[in-house]
Design a protein around this motif. Structure first.
Motif, mmCIF file in Angstrom:
data_model
loop_
_atom_site.group_PDB
_atom_site.id
_atom_site.type_symbol
_atom_site.label_atom_id
_atom_site.label_comp_id
_atom_site.label_asym_id
_atom_site.label_seq_id
_atom_site.Cartn_x
_atom_site.Cartn_y
_atom_site.Cartn_z
ATOM 1 N N ALA A 148 0.822 -1.213 0.000
ATOM 2 C CA ALA A 148 0.000 0.000 0.000
ATOM 3 C C ALA A 148 0.858 1.266 0.000
ATOM 4 N N LEU A 149 2.126 1.126 0.406
ATOM 5 C CA LEU A 149 3.007 2.288 0.380
ATOM 6 C C LEU A 149 3.167 2.827 -1.037
ATOM 7 N N TRP A 150 3.086 1.937 -2.029
ATOM 8 C CA TRP A 150 3.315 2.346 -3.416
ATOM 9 C C TRP A 150 2.166 3.185 -3.963
ATOM 10 N N LEU A 151 1.037 3.194 -3.276
ATOM 11 C CA LEU A 151 -0.067 4.044 -3.728
ATOM 12 C C LEU A 151 0.269 5.522 -3.609
ATOM 13 N N VAL A 152 1.379 5.829 -2.924
ATOM 14 C CA VAL A 152 1.834 7.221 -2.870
ATOM 15 C C VAL A 152 2.140 7.735 -4.266
ATOM 16 N N GLY A 153 2.319 6.810 -5.225
ATOM 17 C CA GLY A 153 2.590 7.211 -6.595
ATOM 18 C C GLY A 153 1.521 8.122 -7.175
ATOM 19 N N PHE A 154 0.265 7.922 -6.781
ATOM 20 C CA PHE A 154 -0.801 8.802 -7.259
ATOM 21 C C PHE A 154 -0.556 10.246 -6.818
ATOM 22 N N LEU A 155 -0.106 10.413 -5.576
ATOM 23 C CA LEU A 155 0.166 11.754 -5.055
ATOM 24 C C LEU A 155 1.395 12.366 -5.722
ATOM 25 N N LEU A 156 2.414 11.535 -5.971
ATOM 26 C CA LEU A 156 3.621 12.050 -6.607
ATOM 27 C C LEU A 156 3.344 12.477 -8.045
ATOM 28 N N LEU A 157 2.550 11.698 -8.769
ATOM 29 C CA LEU A 157 2.202 12.068 -10.141
ATOM 30 C C LEU A 157 1.446 13.388 -10.178
ATOM 31 N N ASN A 158 0.556 13.581 -9.233
ATOM 32 C CA ASN A 158 -0.175 14.849 -9.149
ATOM 33 C C ASN A 158 0.786 16.008 -8.902
ATOM 34 N N ASP A 159 1.777 15.776 -8.046
ATOM 35 C CA ASP A 159 2.736 16.827 -7.743
ATOM 36 C C ASP A 159 3.578 17.169 -8.970
ATOM 37 N N VAL A 160 3.958 16.140 -9.734
ATOM 38 C CA VAL A 160 4.734 16.376 -10.952
ATOM 39 C C VAL A 160 3.906 17.154 -11.969
ATOM 40 N N ALA A 161 2.632 16.782 -12.105
ATOM 41 C CA ALA A 161 1.780 17.397 -13.119
ATOM 42 C C ALA A 161 1.350 18.810 -12.762
ATOM 43 N N LEU A 162 1.045 19.054 -11.491
ATOM 44 C CA LEU A 162 0.438 20.332 -11.110
ATOM 45 C C LEU A 162 1.260 21.149 -10.115
ATOM 46 N N THR A 183 11.931 19.652 -5.055
ATOM 47 C CA THR A 183 11.211 18.441 -5.483
ATOM 48 C C THR A 183 11.334 17.332 -4.444
ATOM 49 N N LEU A 184 12.565 17.105 -3.955
ATOM 50 C CA LEU A 184 12.765 16.043 -2.965
ATOM 51 C C LEU A 184 12.008 16.345 -1.675
ATOM 52 N N PHE A 185 12.023 17.606 -1.261
ATOM 53 C CA PHE A 185 11.301 17.984 -0.047
ATOM 54 C C PHE A 185 9.800 17.773 -0.225
ATOM 55 N N SER A 186 9.294 18.148 -1.389
ATOM 56 C CA SER A 186 7.866 17.967 -1.668
ATOM 57 C C SER A 186 7.500 16.491 -1.708
ATOM 58 N N PHE A 187 8.312 15.684 -2.381
ATOM 59 C CA PHE A 187 8.032 14.247 -2.474
ATOM 60 C C PHE A 187 8.064 13.591 -1.101
ATOM 61 N N ASN A 188 9.035 13.979 -0.280
ATOM 62 C CA ASN A 188 9.099 13.411 1.071
ATOM 63 C C ASN A 188 7.871 13.809 1.888
ATOM 64 N N GLY A 189 7.421 15.055 1.721
ATOM 65 C CA GLY A 189 6.227 15.494 2.440
ATOM 66 C C GLY A 189 4.996 14.711 2.037
ATOM 67 N N LEU A 190 4.866 14.416 0.740
ATOM 68 C CA LEU A 190 3.729 13.627 0.271
ATOM 69 C C LEU A 190 3.818 12.196 0.778
ATOM 70 N N ALA A 191 5.035 11.643 0.780
ATOM 71 C CA ALA A 191 5.206 10.292 1.316
ATOM 72 C C ALA A 191 4.860 10.258 2.802
ATOM 73 N N LEU A 192 5.313 11.258 3.549
ATOM 74 C CA LEU A 192 4.974 11.335 4.973
ATOM 75 C C LEU A 192 3.467 11.409 5.157
#
Length: 398
Positions: free
Chosen positions: A202-216, A295-304
């Motif tokens: 289920a951790l990999w579902l974070v991919g939906f949030l990361l894709l949104n961050d990349v796109a928008l 980008t790394l800070f944002s991705f880590n925040g979304l993962a958290l």
């Protein structure tokens, strides 16, 4: 498990999902109470808020940086989960009507009654206005949008942005929820099930949030809560709303997530360490100019965000899925409590900041505890007993 998540045929939605998830009620209550203290803390940290203490607390700020990534995402996830149960008991048309009554009506009421005192207090605090509230209130009907820092007009939804977003999420998601009940939608949920059945999957579902961050994220980097220019944040919470719906939709998923709760807790801990490591090892100039750091800070925040929500829901189901006599009363009170809490905090906070010499922590405790008492009294004496106020605050009629 293999038959439930078969690749050949879609698994039917389990019919025995009538059991109420009491843990979600407890978690909703805990998140709102946390939000209450968070908004009091906003007076005493360095970030912008409607009224501010001249003294700030760095330890409080560190705690709140973490809470900011957990509290509202959890509420949107729980709202999505609650939507699944709501749609098992009513048609889409009935559900839409219920959303209008319970979300849109309180939102409009709040924008004209609950929020204006907050803007009035802020204008007084900043020296923008010096008259009475009766003299201020016509400013609301100029319909000039409020701007951060007390600029602009006096028309806003302030903290009720959550209700506004949830209202749109509920209506916009009806076609998706309808599709998820069909065969093709069930095949999609099967794929989700096969993913989360793997250890820590289920951790990999974070991919939906990361894709949104990349796109928008690059186009809308800041949270505004203003809807029209907040699309990255809007979509982030909409995705969490959808994931709450999907991951609650099968009883098998409940057990899978609960069994894997330690994965989620460890992942949350790692992301927390990284979050605060950024604060110590990365300069402010790098935060402002380095695209990689941003980008790394944002991705880590979304993962958290995602890992902490998963951990909370998984541990909640393991330990909090029990009914208590007080729970139905808390469950009813928590929504009007949310609607009024920030107004009460700002009114009392304004008095404490301008009429007393209390410091950070004694001021925080004074505002928090007195506001809590006032909110409880207002709910018990002015909201709960009367049919009209129940309607205006989104409660069911007695």
């Amino acid at each position: 498990m293999q038959s439930t998540l078969s690749k050949q045929t879609p698994s039917p939605v389990l019919t025995d999902l009538s059991q109420r998830r009491y843990d979600l009620d407890w978690l909703r209550f805990m998140a709102i109470i946390t939000l209450f203290f968070y908004h009091t803390g906003m007076i005493y940290v360095s970030w912008g808020f409607h009224i501010k203490s001249a003294e700030h607390s760095l330890p409080m700020e560190y705690v709140m940086r973490w809470l900011h990534r957990w509290r509202m995402p959890l509420l949107f996830f729980i709202s999505g989960a609650g939507t699944f149960f709501a749609l098992k008991k009513r048609s889409y048309g009935s559900y839409a009507g219920e959303r209008v009554r319970r979300l849109f009506v309180p939102l409009v009421f709040g924008m004209f009654v609950i929020v204006p005192p907050q803007i009035y207090v802020e204008w007084l605090f900043r020296g923008r206005f010096s008259g009475s509230y009766a003299e201020f209130y016509p400013e609301v009907f100029k319909f000039q949008p409020y701007q951060d820092g007390g600029a602009g007009g006096a028309f806003s939804w302030h903290h009720l942005w959550f209700i506004c977003y949830l209202f749109f999420y509920s209506l916009l998601s009806i076609p998706l929820f309808n599709w998820l009940k069909k065969e093709s939608g069930q095949r999609f949920i099967d794929k989700i099930g096969r993913l989360i059945a793997r250890p820590g999957g289920a951790l990999w579902l974070v991919g939906f949030l990361l894709l949104n961050d990349v796109a928008l994220g690059g186009f809308f980097p800041n949270e505004t809560h203003a809807l029209v220019n907040d699309w990255a944040y809007f979509m982030k919470n909409l995705i969490l709303f959808w994931l709450g719906y999907v991951l609650i939709s099968r009883r098998d998923f409940w057990k899978i997530l609960t069994d894997q709760r330690r994965y989620f807790l460890i992942a949350t801990g790692i992301c927390t360490v990284i979050l605060f490591s950024f604060r110590f090892f990365v300069t402010q100039d790098e935060f402002d100019t380095s695209r990689l750091v941003i980008t790394l800070f944002s991705f880590n925040g979304l993962a958290l965000t995602w890992f902490s929500v998963l951990a909370t829901v998984a541990y909640g189901y393991r330990y909090l899925n029990v009914n208590k006599p007080i729970l139905p009363h808390l469950n009813e009170a928590v929504y009007p409590f949310y609607i009024i809490h920030q107004t009460v905090i700002l009114l009392i906070g304004y008095y404490v900041l301008t009429r007393t010499s209390l410091g950070v922590y004694d001021g925080f405790l004074t505002i928090s505890l007195s506001s809590l008492v006032v909110c409880i009294v207002v709910y018990l004496l002015l909201i709960r007993p009367f049919k009209l106020t129940r309607v205006l605050f989104g409660l069911k009629s007695k």
